[in-house]
Design a protein around this motif. Structure first.
Motif, PDB file in Angstrom:
ATOM      1  N   ILE A 138      -1.703  -3.868 -20.204  1.00 63.32           N
ATOM      2  CA  ILE A 138      -1.932  -2.581 -19.549  1.00 63.32           C
ATOM      3  C   ILE A 138      -1.943  -1.450 -20.570  1.00 63.32           C
ATOM      4  O   ILE A 138      -2.809  -0.563 -20.535  1.00 63.32           O
ATOM      5  N   GLY A 139      -0.993  -1.464 -21.495  1.00 64.66           N
ATOM      6  CA  GLY A 139      -0.976  -0.446 -22.527  1.00 64.66           C
ATOM      7  C   GLY A 139      -2.281  -0.396 -23.301  1.00 64.66           C
ATOM      8  O   GLY A 139      -2.793   0.689 -23.629  1.00 64.66           O
ATOM      9  N   GLN A 140      -2.858  -1.550 -23.580  1.00 61.82           N
ATOM     10  CA  GLN A 140      -4.121  -1.584 -24.314  1.00 61.82           C
ATOM     11  C   GLN A 140      -5.282  -1.075 -23.467  1.00 61.82           C
ATOM     12  O   GLN A 140      -6.223  -0.467 -23.986  1.00 61.82           O
ATOM     13  N   GLN A 141      -5.224  -1.307 -22.144  1.00 64.38           N
ATOM     14  CA  GLN A 141      -6.255  -0.738 -21.272  1.00 64.38           C
ATOM     15  C   GLN A 141      -6.157   0.785 -21.241  1.00 64.38           C
ATOM     16  O   GLN A 141      -7.163   1.489 -21.183  1.00 64.38           O
ATOM     17  N   MET A 194      -8.586  10.863 -27.806  1.00 66.99           N
ATOM     18  CA  MET A 194      -7.160  10.994 -28.072  1.00 66.99           C
ATOM     19  C   MET A 194      -6.753  10.080 -29.220  1.00 66.99           C
ATOM     20  O   MET A 194      -7.331   8.997 -29.403  1.00 66.99           O
ATOM     21  N   ALA A 195      -5.782  10.501 -29.998  1.00 63.55           N
ATOM     22  CA  ALA A 195      -5.173   9.635 -31.008  1.00 63.55           C
ATOM     23  C   ALA A 195      -4.124   8.773 -30.320  1.00 63.55           C
ATOM     24  O   ALA A 195      -3.369   9.258 -29.474  1.00 63.55           O
ATOM     25  N   VAL A 196      -4.066   7.491 -30.657  1.00 63.52           N
ATOM     26  CA  VAL A 196      -3.173   6.549 -29.986  1.00 63.52           C
ATOM     27  C   VAL A 196      -2.092   6.075 -30.938  1.00 63.52           C
ATOM     28  O   VAL A 196      -2.371   5.589 -32.031  1.00 63.52           O
ATOM     29  N   ARG A 197      -0.836   6.217 -30.511  1.00 61.36           N
ATOM     30  CA  ARG A 197       0.308   5.653 -31.203  1.00 61.36           C
ATOM     31  C   ARG A 197       1.034   4.749 -30.215  1.00 61.36           C
ATOM     32  O   ARG A 197       1.022   4.997 -29.014  1.00 61.36           O
ATOM     33  N   TYR A 198       1.672   3.709 -30.713  1.00 61.11           N
ATOM     34  CA  TYR A 198       2.394   2.829 -29.794  1.00 61.11           C
ATOM     35  C   TYR A 198       3.642   2.288 -30.457  1.00 61.11           C
ATOM     36  O   TYR A 198       3.772   2.252 -31.681  1.00 61.11           O
ATOM     37  N   THR A 199       4.573   1.867 -29.621  1.00 58.73           N
ATOM     38  CA  THR A 199       5.751   1.163 -30.096  1.00 58.73           C
ATOM     39  C   THR A 199       5.881  -0.126 -29.299  1.00 58.73           C
ATOM     40  O   THR A 199       5.641  -0.155 -28.092  1.00 58.73           O
ATOM     41  N   ALA A 200       6.203  -1.207 -29.997  1.00 57.50           N
ATOM     42  CA  ALA A 200       6.325  -2.522 -29.375  1.00 57.50           C
ATOM     43  C   ALA A 200       7.142  -3.410 -30.293  1.00 57.50           C
ATOM     44  O   ALA A 200       7.357  -3.078 -31.469  1.00 57.50           O
ATOM     45  N   ARG A 201       7.600  -4.550 -29.738  1.00 55.12           N
ATOM     46  CA  ARG A 201       8.426  -5.456 -30.536  1.00 55.12           C
ATOM     47  C   ARG A 201       7.654  -6.050 -31.705  1.00 55.12           C
ATOM     48  O   ARG A 201       8.243  -6.414 -32.717  1.00 55.12           O
ATOM     49  N   HIS A 202       6.346  -6.166 -31.566  1.00 54.03           N
ATOM     50  CA  HIS A 202       5.531  -6.679 -32.673  1.00 54.03           C
ATOM     51  C   HIS A 202       4.197  -5.938 -32.671  1.00 54.03           C
ATOM     52  O   HIS A 202       3.839  -5.253 -31.703  1.00 54.03           O
ATOM     53  N   GLU A 207      -5.142  -2.549 -32.646  1.00 54.56           N
ATOM     54  CA  GLU A 207      -5.042  -1.363 -33.496  1.00 54.56           C
ATOM     55  C   GLU A 207      -6.409  -0.996 -34.060  1.00 54.56           C
ATOM     56  O   GLU A 207      -6.814   0.172 -34.060  1.00 54.56           O
ATOM     57  N   GLN A 208      -7.113  -2.007 -34.537  1.00 55.13           N
ATOM     58  CA  GLN A 208      -8.434  -1.754 -35.104  1.00 55.13           C
ATOM     59  C   GLN A 208      -9.417  -1.314 -34.022  1.00 55.13           C
ATOM     60  O   GLN A 208     -10.217  -0.395 -34.225  1.00 55.13           O
ATOM     61  N   ARG A 209      -9.338  -1.943 -32.866  1.00 48.17           N
ATOM     62  CA  ARG A 209     -10.288  -1.653 -31.784  1.00 48.17           C
ATOM     63  C   ARG A 209     -10.127  -0.231 -31.265  1.00 48.17           C
ATOM     64  O   ARG A 209     -11.113   0.447 -30.972  1.00 48.17           O
ATOM     65  N   TYR A 210      -8.873   0.225 -31.152  1.00 47.16           N
ATOM     66  CA  TYR A 210      -8.623   1.526 -30.522  1.00 47.16           C
ATOM     67  C   TYR A 210      -8.118   2.579 -31.507  1.00 47.16           C
ATOM     68  O   TYR A 210      -7.757   3.670 -31.089  1.00 47.16           O
ATOM     69  N   GLY A 211      -8.116   2.252 -32.774  1.00 40.86           N
ATOM     70  CA  GLY A 211      -7.619   3.202 -33.758  1.00 40.86           C
ATOM     71  C   GLY A 211      -6.156   3.523 -33.564  1.00 40.86           C
ATOM     72  O   GLY A 211      -5.696   4.628 -33.899  1.00 40.86           O
ATOM     73  N   ALA A 212      -5.404   2.589 -33.027  1.00 37.41           N
ATOM     74  CA  ALA A 212      -3.994   2.812 -32.706  1.00 37.41           C
ATOM     75  C   ALA A 212      -3.119   2.551 -33.929  1.00 37.41           C
ATOM     76  O   ALA A 212      -3.471   1.774 -34.812  1.00 37.41           O
ATOM     77  N   ARG A 213      -1.962   3.213 -33.942  1.00 38.10           N
ATOM     78  CA  ARG A 213      -1.008   3.005 -35.032  1.00 38.10           C
ATOM     79  C   ARG A 213       0.370   2.745 -34.451  1.00 38.10           C
ATOM     80  O   ARG A 213       0.832   3.465 -33.566  1.00 38.10           O
ATOM     81  N   ARG A 214       1.025   1.693 -34.955  1.00 37.69           N
ATOM     82  CA  ARG A 214       2.367   1.350 -34.483  1.00 37.69           C
ATOM     83  C   ARG A 214       3.410   2.188 -35.211  1.00 37.69           C
ATOM     84  O   ARG A 214       3.370   2.300 -36.440  1.00 37.69           O
ATOM     85  N   VAL A 215       4.324   2.786 -34.434  1.00 36.50           N
ATOM     86  CA  VAL A 215       5.385   3.613 -35.006  1.00 36.50           C
ATOM     87  C   VAL A 215       6.700   3.277 -34.306  1.00 36.50           C
ATOM     88  O   VAL A 215       6.717   2.616 -33.270  1.00 36.50           O
ATOM     89  N   GLU A 216       7.790   3.753 -34.854  1.00 30.42           N
ATOM     90  CA  GLU A 216       9.083   3.585 -34.211  1.00 30.42           C
ATOM     91  C   GLU A 216       9.169   4.495 -32.984  1.00 30.42           C
ATOM     92  O   GLU A 216       8.502   5.532 -32.915  1.00 30.42           O
ATOM     93  N   LEU A 217      10.001   4.098 -32.029  1.00 31.89           N
ATOM     94  CA  LEU A 217      10.102   4.830 -30.776  1.00 31.89           C
ATOM     95  C   LEU A 217      10.435   6.301 -30.988  1.00 31.89           C
ATOM     96  O   LEU A 217       9.824   7.188 -30.383  1.00 31.89           O
TER      97      LEU A 217
END
Length: 323
Positions: A161-164, A174-182, A188-198
């Motif tokens: 759901i988060g990816q949708q 919009m710029a996308v940032r996310y936090t997840a266990r992995h 990330e490549q598909r949506y230009g997302a970047r993983r960050v700490e909560l």
């Protein structure tokens, strides 16, 4: 006839129960004896003889599991298990499954998330209320209106759901940032997302949207201290589970204008009582847990639950089991 298993389908009417119950009953009728009820306690005899229960957000408690000596399998028509007593299920050897891998609710929850975000950004509810009161001028002078374009969306949880939601965020620039266990390198490549700490996500996002299950670790994940990290111009959206957020702390933040607004589809408890302060706090858009109950989703949910319950009935391993 005697070797046919018994299935209890529990679908509350407020969740489109008649249509969903009819679909589940029809889909399983050639494989089992099916009883459809609106509450797990409605028919104790049917519960006692059931080997499988299919439930749409209706609780299955330790007492109910103990009252069902033949019970082997519980199928949830949702992504979560939080309304099932999983400890009691384990003790009694009952397998519990949901529909998390089917994608049945992904589209609708993602769309509802954006409906809440847009309603907050464009002040749709206050504008409607003012216009209905013959106030044309105030909404047109509203300085709180804002755009989604160019803003940062922080996703707490980056599963299906988060990816949708991320997919739709790209369409809104919009710029996308996310936090997840992995990490999710492909997404990330598909949506230009970047993983960050909560904590970084909460400090930097203009919109924070929750997309994770309720577990002991996620209960009150957004407590008073973490809510205080959000920018006063930020909006919080929750379409996952109400108990992930400290509702009293959220009401405090909204009343003190330490947060620009909140869009909530879920509450703790459900339905909320009249004492819930969020029903009266400013800058909120509230809906009664309807993100995943469109006509299309109800059909997909019923089919997914039928398929997985049929797997159990036919001796095949069901998908999405807990543990």
């Amino acid at each position: 006839m005697t070797d046919r298993k018994s299935v209890l389908v529990v679908v509350p009417v407020h969740l489109g129960g008649r249509e969903t119950g009819t679909a589940l009953s029809a889909g399983l009728a050639d494989r089992a004896e099916v009883t459809v009820v609106e509450s797990t306690d409605e028919d104790p005899a049917a519960l006692a003889r059931a080997q499988a229960v299919v439930t749409a957000l209706a609780p299955v408690t330790a007492g109910q599991i103990a009252a069902a000596p033949r019970l082997e399998f519980v199928q949830c028509t949702s992504h979560g298990f939080d309304y099932i007593d999983l400890d009691a299920a384990r003790r009694h050897g009952v397998t519990v499954a949901n529909i998390s891998s089917t994608g049945a609710e992904q589209q609708d929850v993602a769309e509802h998330t954006f409906a809440l975000m847009l309603a907050l950004a464009k002040q749709i509810i206050p504008a409607h209320t003012a216009l209905a009161a013959a106030d044309w001028a105030t909404p047109r002078l509203q300085p709180a209106l804002t755009e989604l374009s160019g803003k940062t969306l922080g996703l707490v949880g980056f599963g299906a759901i988060g990816q949708q939601v991320a997919r739709r965020a790209v369409a809104f620039d919009m710029a996308v940032r996310y936090t997840a266990r992995h990490g999710y390198p492909e997404a990330e490549q598909r949506y230009g997302a970047r993983r960050v700490e909560l904590e970084e996500l909460l400090r930097t996002a203009d919109y924070v949207s929750l997309h994770l299950p309720l577990t002991p670790e996620t209960r009150r994940l957004l407590d008073r201290d973490r809510l205080a990290l959000l920018k006063p111009t930020a909006f919080l959206v929750n379409t996952s589970r109400g108990a992930i957020v400290d509702q009293e702390a959220l009401a405090d933040a909204l009343e003190a204008a330490r947060l620009a607004g909140a869009g909530l589809d879920v509450f703790d408890p459900e339905p909320p009582t009249a004492a819930l302060r969020l029903l009266r706090t400013p800058n909120t858009v509230l809906t009664p847990h309807i993100a995943g109950v469109t006509r299309e989703t109800l059909v997909r949910i019923a089919l997914a639950a039928i398929d997985n319950t049929a797997a159990y009935l036919e001796g095949r391993p069901p998908r999405d089991t807990v543990g």
